[in-house]
Write a protein that holds these residues in place. Structure first.
Motif, PDB file in Angstrom:
ATOM      1  N   SER A  98      -3.192 128.108  55.605  1.00  0.00           N
ATOM      2  CA  SER A  98      -3.626 127.050  56.519  1.00  0.00           C
ATOM      3  C   SER A  98      -3.075 127.301  57.919  1.00  0.00           C
ATOM      4  CB  SER A  98      -3.146 125.689  56.017  1.00  0.00           C
ATOM      5  OG  SER A  98      -1.732 125.590  56.146  1.00  0.00           O
ATOM      6  N   ALA A 101       0.547 126.151  58.182  1.00  0.00           N
ATOM      7  CA  ALA A 101       1.439 127.106  57.524  1.00  0.00           C
ATOM      8  C   ALA A 101       1.645 128.347  58.383  1.00  0.00           C
ATOM      9  CB  ALA A 101       0.875 127.493  56.159  1.00  0.00           C
ATOM     10  N   GLU A 198       1.412 119.653  57.904  1.00  0.00           N
ATOM     11  CA  GLU A 198       0.428 120.149  56.926  1.00  0.00           C
ATOM     12  C   GLU A 198      -0.239 118.987  56.199  1.00  0.00           C
ATOM     13  OE1 GLU A 198      -1.531 123.108  55.066  1.00  0.00           O
ATOM     14  OE2 GLU A 198       0.506 123.874  55.355  1.00  0.00           O
TER      15      GLU A 198
END
Length: 208
Positions: A98, A101, A198
């Motif tokens: 992601s 991340a 996130e």
């Protein structure tokens, strides 16, 4: 860092200027940045004057200011490269990783020291952390990249360039390492901050 910084401290390979004039300018700039960082680490930022740095690099103070308009900039001579690395962290992230991340990995690698890590990088971060003028300059430097990062996030997510969620993620991703300063375990603090980002990103834009 001669990053926040010299290539030796950050792992950023120096660019190779093509023309003779460009090579000479790059060599002078590097000599100034190296001299400044060495003197700052030896004696402390506030205890070193501009003239001392110029003398150590064997140039005039006028030449110094042509390359670095303010004293703080001597410590952060790779600003443009830092932005390129930030953009690459998002665009070149592995499949399935992601965006939050990828930005967490970048922050941990480029902006947070680790126990047993590269000594020069650790010393650089300690210098910045212990010098209010450098801390403030570093944060302003990173936040200058906010608009560029927001556009890249939007592009990678298939969202409008002015999407507020992309702007928010860019802002807080750049702020997270600053919020972790002073914590007993800065790396864990950064990781936890990005866990929050996130979760928030996934709840707002689950398919991006």
């Amino acid at each position: 860092m001669s990053d926040i910084v010299s290539g030796a401290a950050t792992g950023i390979p120096p660019k190779a200027p093509t023309g003779r004039r460009e090579r000479k300018k790059a060599a002078t700039r590097q000599a100034l940045a190296d001299a400044a960082l060495r003197l700052f680490l030896e004696r402390g930022y506030e205890q070193v004057g501009i003239r001392e740095i110029a003398d150590a690099a064997d140039v005039s103070t006028t030449t110094l200011f042509k390359h670095f308009p303010v004293k703080e900039a001597l410590v952060f001579d790779e600003d443009a490269d830092q932005e390129a690395l930030l953009v690459a962290a998002v665009r070149e992230r592995p499949h399935g990783r992601s965006i939050p991340a990828a930005l967490r990995e970048h922050a941990l690698r480029r902006r947070t020291a680790t126990a047993g890590g590269e000594p020069h990088f650790t010393a650089f971060l300690e210098l910045v952390d212990n010098t209010p003028a450098l801390r403030d300059y570093a944060q302003r430097m990173w936040l200058r990249h906010e608009a560029v990062l927001a556009r890249v996030i939007a592009d990678e997510s298939g969202l409008p360039a002015d999407d507020p969620a992309c702007a928010a993620l860019a802002h807080f991703a750049l702020e997270a390492p600053q919020a972790a300063r002073g914590q007993s375990d800065p790396r864990q603090a950064v990781a936890r901050a990005f866990d929050l980002l996130e979760n928030g990103w996934n709840s707002v834009i689950p398919d991006a």
